[in-house]
Write an enzyme that holds these catalytic residues in place. Structure first.
Site, short mmCIF file in Angstrom:
data_model
loop_
_atom_site.label_atom_id
_atom_site.label_comp_id
_atom_site.label_asym_id
_atom_site.label_seq_id
_atom_site.Cartn_x
_atom_site.Cartn_y
_atom_site.Cartn_z
N GLY A 88 -51.22 18.68 -69.56
CA GLY A 88 -51.61 19.02 -68.46
C GLY A 88 -51.81 20.08 -68.22
N ASP B 225 -49.25 22.17 -65.30
CA ASP B 225 -49.82 22.27 -63.93
C ASP B 225 -49.27 21.93 -62.67
OD1 ASP B 225 -48.86 19.74 -64.84
OD2 ASP B 225 -50.18 18.83 -65.29
N ASP C 34 -43.92 18.87 -59.41
CA ASP C 34 -43.89 17.19 -58.57
C ASP C 34 -42.43 17.31 -57.73
OD1 ASP C 34 -45.09 14.98 -57.16
OD2 ASP C 34 -45.18 14.32 -58.77
N LYS D 74 -46.27 20.47 -55.27
CA LYS D 74 -46.34 19.95 -54.46
C LYS D 74 -44.85 19.83 -53.88
CE LYS D 74 -48.52 15.66 -55.76
NZ LYS D 74 -48.63 14.34 -56.49
N PHE E 278 -51.99 12.18 -54.67
CA PHE E 278 -52.65 12.54 -55.87
C PHE E 278 -53.91 13.40 -56.42
CE2 PHE E 278 -53.21 10.97 -60.36
CZ PHE E 278 -51.95 11.07 -61.06
N VAL E 279 -53.58 14.42 -57.28
CA VAL E 279 -54.34 15.13 -57.56
C VAL E 279 -54.73 15.30 -59.01
CG1 VAL E 279 -53.90 16.96 -56.38
CG2 VAL E 279 -52.73 16.68 -57.96
N ASP F 168 -54.23 14.38 -65.11
CA ASP F 168 -55.07 13.08 -65.14
C ASP F 168 -54.62 12.16 -64.12
OD1 ASP F 168 -52.11 12.78 -66.62
OD2 ASP F 168 -53.31 11.02 -66.76
N ARG G 114 -58.60 15.45 -66.35
CA ARG G 114 -58.18 16.45 -67.01
C ARG G 114 -59.97 17.33 -67.05
NH1 ARG G 114 -53.01 15.88 -68.58
NH2 ARG G 114 -53.11 14.22 -69.88
P1 IMP Z 1 -42.55 15.83 -61.99
O1 IMP Z 1 -41.32 16.31 -63.48
O2 IMP Z 1 -42.26 14.28 -61.24
O3 IMP Z 1 -41.49 17.81 -61.17
O4 IMP Z 1 -44.05 16.19 -62.60
C1 IMP Z 1 -44.83 17.14 -63.44
C2 IMP Z 1 -45.80 16.22 -64.02
O5 IMP Z 1 -45.98 15.08 -63.36
C3 IMP Z 1 -46.78 16.99 -64.64
O6 IMP Z 1 -46.44 17.83 -65.10
C4 IMP Z 1 -47.74 16.20 -63.97
O7 IMP Z 1 -48.53 16.17 -65.46
C5 IMP Z 1 -47.92 15.03 -63.83
N1 IMP Z 1 -48.30 14.84 -62.31
C6 IMP Z 1 -47.51 14.79 -61.16
N2 IMP Z 1 -48.46 14.95 -59.65
C7 IMP Z 1 -48.99 14.38 -60.39
C8 IMP Z 1 -50.38 14.53 -59.61
O8 IMP Z 1 -50.59 14.54 -58.19
N3 IMP Z 1 -51.39 14.30 -59.88
C9 IMP Z 1 -51.98 13.82 -61.44
N4 IMP Z 1 -50.26 14.73 -62.35
C10 IMP Z 1 -48.89 14.64 -61.94
MG MG Z 2 -48.61 16.47 -67.51
#
Ligand code: IMP
Ligand code: MG
Length: 177
Positions: free
Chosen positions: A43, A98, A101, A129, A150-151, A157, A163
């Site tokens: 990402g 990227d 979340d 986010k 969802f971005v 992706d 991407r």
């Molecule tokens: P986390 O572990 O939940 O913080 O997620 C991080 C990973 O989830 C990021 O590196 C992204 O690859 C993916 N991700 C989280 N939200 C999104 C979204 O809205 N669109 C696409 N990928 C996301």
């Molecule tokens: Mg990722």
């Protein structure tokens, strides 16, 4: 094959401008350090490529891989594949992803990096986010804060598609691919 066309959330120019600002801040902060940038693949690959071209101090570059998503739902399980090639002991690390979340991915990678005894670890994400956070982590550098949508694009992706978009967009349906 037809993909749903995402609605533009952050256009190409805004992304470029913000990355230039981040590059300047990071260059000022890490001046005269032993600086290593580590990108989370896949990402963060577009973001890190543009970001380091706006950093004007010496640096090393490496990557780690992490997976958590299937479709638009985080599985909650983060798999980390460390393919770090460089020695990071004693170095100042900036981990670049990227999007922040739930925070599980960055938390897990930061913990892993500490086992290699770097001097410091800070984090930089293009998107944040905050409404979705499940673990207590804040990034040191944030490009943009986004709502709970969802971005896709600019490295992000949906089931590996989108991407290559030069902007950050949002998609409506989970069934678009
Ligand atoms: P986390 O572990 O939940 O913080 O997620 C991080 C990973 O989830 C990021 O590196 C992204 O690859 C993916 N991700 C989280 N939200 C999104 C979204 O809205 N669109 C696409 N990928 C996301
Ligand atoms: Mg990722």
């Amino acid at each position: 094959m037809e993909l749903e066309k995402p609605e533009v959330l952050i256009d190409e120019d805004s992304v470029r401008q913000r990355i230039a600002e981040l590059g300047k801040e990071i260059s000022d902060f890490y001046k005269n350090t032993h600086f290593t940038v580590i990108a989370v693949s896949n990402g963060a690959t577009l973001f890190v490529a543009d970001l380091i071209r706006k950093i004007d101090i010496p640096l090393h570059l490496d990557t780690v891989m992490a997976y958590s998503y299937a479709g638009t739902e985080s599985s909650g399980q983060v798999s980390l594949l460390s393919n770090l090639k460089l020695e990071i002991a004693g170095r100042d690390i900036l981990l670049v992803d990227d999007i922040l979340d739930t925070g599980r991915t960055l938390t897990k990678i930061v913990e892993f990096l500490h086992t290699r005894k770097p001097k410091s670890v800070r984090t930089c994400v293009l998107l944040d986010k905050p409404s979705r956070r499940a673990v207590d982590i804040k990034a040191d550098y944030v490009g943009f804060t986004v709502p709970d949508v969802f971005v896709v694009g600019y490295g992000l992706d949906y089931n590996e598609y989108y991407r290559n978009l030069p902007y950050v967009g949002k998609i409506r349906s989970k069934d678009s691919v």
